[in-house]
Design a protein around this motif. Structure first.
Motif, PDB file in Angstrom:
ATOM      1  N   TYR B  84       0.831  -1.200   0.000  1.00  0.00           N
ATOM      2  CA  TYR B  84       0.000   0.000   0.000  1.00  0.00           C
ATOM      3  C   TYR B  84       0.863   1.246   0.000  1.00  0.00           C
ATOM      4  O   TYR B  84       1.747   1.393   0.835  1.00  0.00           O
ATOM      5  CB  TYR B  84      -0.926  -0.005   1.231  1.00  0.00           C
ATOM      6  CG  TYR B  84      -1.601   1.323   1.472  1.00  0.00           C
ATOM      7  CD1 TYR B  84      -2.427   1.871   0.492  1.00  0.00           C
ATOM      8  CD2 TYR B  84      -1.410   2.031   2.653  1.00  0.00           C
ATOM      9  CE1 TYR B  84      -3.039   3.108   0.702  1.00  0.00           C
ATOM     10  CE2 TYR B  84      -2.019   3.251   2.872  1.00  0.00           C
ATOM     11  CZ  TYR B  84      -2.824   3.783   1.891  1.00  0.00           C
ATOM     12  OH  TYR B  84      -3.420   4.989   2.092  1.00  0.00           O
ATOM     13  N   ASP B  85       0.599   2.143  -0.949  1.00  0.00           N
ATOM     14  CA  ASP B  85       1.349   3.390  -1.030  1.00  0.00           C
ATOM     15  C   ASP B  85       0.414   4.556  -0.711  1.00  0.00           C
ATOM     16  O   ASP B  85      -0.448   4.905  -1.510  1.00  0.00           O
ATOM     17  CB  ASP B  85       1.925   3.547  -2.444  1.00  0.00           C
ATOM     18  CG  ASP B  85       2.762   4.823  -2.566  1.00  0.00           C
ATOM     19  OD1 ASP B  85       2.850   5.578  -1.575  1.00  0.00           O
ATOM     20  OD2 ASP B  85       3.305   5.051  -3.655  1.00  0.00           O
ATOM     21  N   ALA B  87       0.779   7.585  -0.816  1.00  0.00           N
ATOM     22  CA  ALA B  87       0.865   8.725  -1.738  1.00  0.00           C
ATOM     23  C   ALA B  87      -0.033   8.489  -2.954  1.00  0.00           C
ATOM     24  O   ALA B  87      -0.431   9.438  -3.631  1.00  0.00           O
ATOM     25  CB  ALA B  87       2.306   8.923  -2.176  1.00  0.00           C
ATOM     26  N   GLN B  88      -0.348   7.227  -3.238  1.00  0.00           N
ATOM     27  CA  GLN B  88      -1.153   6.905  -4.414  1.00  0.00           C
ATOM     28  C   GLN B  88      -2.656   6.930  -4.136  1.00  0.00           C
ATOM     29  O   GLN B  88      -3.436   7.355  -4.974  1.00  0.00           O
ATOM     30  CB  GLN B  88      -0.791   5.501  -4.934  1.00  0.00           C
ATOM     31  CG  GLN B  88       0.614   5.402  -5.492  1.00  0.00           C
ATOM     32  CD  GLN B  88       0.777   6.200  -6.769  1.00  0.00           C
ATOM     33  OE1 GLN B  88      -0.083   6.154  -7.638  1.00  0.00           O
ATOM     34  NE2 GLN B  88       1.866   6.943  -6.869  1.00  0.00           N
ATOM     35  N   ARG B  89      -3.060   6.419  -2.980  1.00  0.00           N
ATOM     36  CA  ARG B  89      -4.490   6.313  -2.669  1.00  0.00           C
ATOM     37  C   ARG B  89      -4.738   6.600  -1.197  1.00  0.00           C
ATOM     38  O   ARG B  89      -3.955   6.201  -0.346  1.00  0.00           O
ATOM     39  CB  ARG B  89      -4.995   4.880  -2.939  1.00  0.00           C
ATOM     40  CG  ARG B  89      -4.854   4.428  -4.350  1.00  0.00           C
ATOM     41  CD  ARG B  89      -5.238   2.975  -4.457  1.00  0.00           C
ATOM     42  NE  ARG B  89      -6.658   2.822  -4.689  1.00  0.00           N
ATOM     43  CZ  ARG B  89      -7.246   1.632  -4.864  1.00  0.00           C
ATOM     44  NH1 ARG B  89      -6.556   0.536  -4.786  1.00  0.00           N
ATOM     45  NH2 ARG B  89      -8.531   1.566  -5.105  1.00  0.00           N
ATOM     46  N   TRP B  94      -8.335   2.365  -0.519  1.00  0.00           N
ATOM     47  CA  TRP B  94      -7.644   1.086  -0.592  1.00  0.00           C
ATOM     48  C   TRP B  94      -8.472  -0.003   0.087  1.00  0.00           C
ATOM     49  O   TRP B  94      -8.647  -1.105  -0.433  1.00  0.00           O
ATOM     50  CB  TRP B  94      -6.268   1.215   0.066  1.00  0.00           C
ATOM     51  CG  TRP B  94      -5.369   0.052  -0.173  1.00  0.00           C
ATOM     52  CD1 TRP B  94      -4.982  -0.453  -1.384  1.00  0.00           C
ATOM     53  CD2 TRP B  94      -4.747  -0.758   0.809  1.00  0.00           C
ATOM     54  NE1 TRP B  94      -4.150  -1.524  -1.194  1.00  0.00           N
ATOM     55  CE2 TRP B  94      -3.978  -1.727   0.135  1.00  0.00           C
ATOM     56  CE3 TRP B  94      -4.745  -0.749   2.205  1.00  0.00           C
ATOM     57  CZ2 TRP B  94      -3.225  -2.689   0.815  1.00  0.00           C
ATOM     58  CZ3 TRP B  94      -3.995  -1.694   2.871  1.00  0.00           C
ATOM     59  CH2 TRP B  94      -3.248  -2.655   2.179  1.00  0.00           C
ATOM     60  N   GLN B 194     -10.107  10.601  -5.738  1.00  0.00           N
ATOM     61  CA  GLN B 194      -9.222   9.796  -4.891  1.00  0.00           C
ATOM     62  C   GLN B 194      -9.984   8.698  -4.161  1.00  0.00           C
ATOM     63  O   GLN B 194      -9.490   7.591  -4.004  1.00  0.00           O
ATOM     64  CB  GLN B 194      -8.556  10.689  -3.845  1.00  0.00           C
ATOM     65  CG  GLN B 194      -7.428  11.525  -4.410  1.00  0.00           C
ATOM     66  CD  GLN B 194      -6.670  12.199  -3.287  1.00  0.00           C
ATOM     67  OE1 GLN B 194      -7.273  12.698  -2.336  1.00  0.00           O
ATOM     68  NE2 GLN B 194      -5.364  12.201  -3.385  1.00  0.00           N
TER      69      GLN B 194
END
Lengths: 217, 203
Positions: B84-85, B87-89, B94, B194
């Motif tokens: 899990y990042d 910064a991405q989601r 998630w 997002q």
């Protein structure tokens, strides 16, 4: 396209000229569909909480995990994987010893002395302290369970109870950690291990929040 | 004033308003979750288990199944947090992605269980894997996001996106100046994007 003419004009013109934002159209249409559903069935807008046994089951499952795979954070993933490998082999030898064996060539260090890490006050953090090798070049390992949750991070120290001197060994990530004892340090004086919770306040001194303590084996 | 970027493409996105306190605390929580701080699992569960549980209950219709899915989602998320990042989601996006898959798996296995529905099973499986995001899940995600937005953005986002009012209509309804309404709509759309994610987002 259905729904396009209902979307805010500014957003639409932006989408029309900005290829990177084409997905926004999809988002606008999906949100409109959500609005339509809410008008038809306002009950959708209320969320209900799961019963407490769901959280209890999650905690039970993760407690079982702890004995197999350490919950090490990803910034130490390489270390974590070393531990997973060590845990597999370590069914016979004990993982702390295996860890030492993968990092030291002398087989003499394969004998580890252990002692108990005991929770202090209201805390529940407990575990085992292992010492492999002797000074200079001793390695101290911790295997901890029930770490008291809280903000900040957990740090491991060596303590000289007579003088009050403290030496920080490093951060405890997850449930296990292995630390090189500073070569010049006298372990007969610095004979206690302290585990503390430290805030992210930039102050390198001990926070005085000790979770657990034990004797150097 | 030139707005041409060094890469040759003009800057089209206007500056977005500063994130609110709620967004800051969510980011902090998401980062702590990714770093494996156990308090973040508990805090994340407290905050988003109603969303996960309710969407599972709405889709599956049975309390026991919804409880199982909720448990599965948080265990999977915690055990798989290395993937899990933050910064991405956002963290809830998630979690919802994992929940969508857990629900789809359960629906297709239910159908598989019934021999009479063998043919439907394959269709269901395809829908679960690559079909459009379902409206119920989207609605719950939007409701959860709206509940956590601060005013006046909450009202502006609801009027513009749920009811489809134009900028002028939102201004008239709220009595706020156009510039304020525009910036909240822009930021609100970004938050919707997002949180809803791509229709076929995989966890």
């Amino acid at each position: 396209m259905a729904g396009v003419d209902h979307a805010p004009g500014e957003v639409l013109s932006h989408v029309a000229e900005c290829s990177a934002c084409r997905d926004d159209l999809d988002i606008i249409q999906r949100t409109r569909a959500a609005g339509d559903l809410l008008r038809r069935d306002p009950s959708v807008s209320s969320l209900s909480s799961p019963p407490p046994q769901v959280w209890e089951a999650i905690q039970r499952e993760l407690a079982a995990d702890d004995t197999v795979v350490p919950l090490a954070p990803r910034r130490t993933r390489r270390v974590a994987w070393a531990w997973v490998a060590a845990a597999v082999v370590g069914a016979v030898l004990g993982s702390a010893i295996t860890w030492a064996a993968t990092h030291r060539s002398d087989s003499a260090s394969l004998s580890a002395a252990t002692s108990e890490l005991v929770p202090l006050g209201q805390h529940r953090t407990r575990g085992t302290i292992s010492l492999t090798g002797s000074q200079p070049g001793a390695q101290l390992s911790l295997d901890v369970s029930g770490i008291d949750p809280g903000p900040g991070f957990v740090e491991v120290w060596l303590l000289d109870a007579k003088t009050g001197g403290m030496v920080a060994l490093g951060v405890l990530d997850g449930d296990r950690g292995s630390y090189a004892v500073p070569p010049g340090l006298d372990l007969t004086a610095y004979d206690q291990v302290d585990v503390s919770r430290e805030p992210y306040d930039g102050n390198p001194a001990h926070s005085k929040v000790s979770l657990a303590r034990g004797r150097v084996p | 004033m030139s707005v041409r970027g060094s890469g040759g493409s003009p800057v089209r996105h206007a500056a977005e308003p500063r994130p609110g306190a709620e967004e800051d605390s969510e980011r902090l929580l998401a980062n702590a979750f990714a770093d494996g701080e156990s308090w973040a699992l508990e805090a994340g569960y407290l905050r988003w288990s109603p969303l996960v549980f309710t969407l599972a209950l709405r889709r599956l219709g049975q309390h026991a199944d919804a409880q199982d899915v909720t448990q599965e989602v948080f265990l999977k998320a915690w055990r798989g947090r290395a993937g899990y990042d933050p910064a991405q989601r956002p963290l809830p996006a998630w979690l919802v992605g994992i929940a969508r898959h857990a629900v789809a798996d359960r629906m297709s296995s239910r159908t598989r269980d019934s021999r009479l529905h063998e043919r439907i099973s394959s269709v269901h499986h395809e829908l679960g894997d690559s079909g459009p995001a379902d409206v119920v899940t989207d609605t719950l995600v939007v409701v959860d996001l709206l509940a956590r937005l601060e005013q006046p953005r909450r009202e502006i986002v609801a009027l513009a996106f749920l009811e489809g009012l134009t900028h002028a209509e939102v201004c008239a309804r709220t009595g706020l100046p156009l510039g304020t309404v525009k910036s909240h709509i822009r930021r609100g759309l970004s938050q919707l994007r997002q949180h809803l994610g791509a229709s076929d987002a995989t966890p």
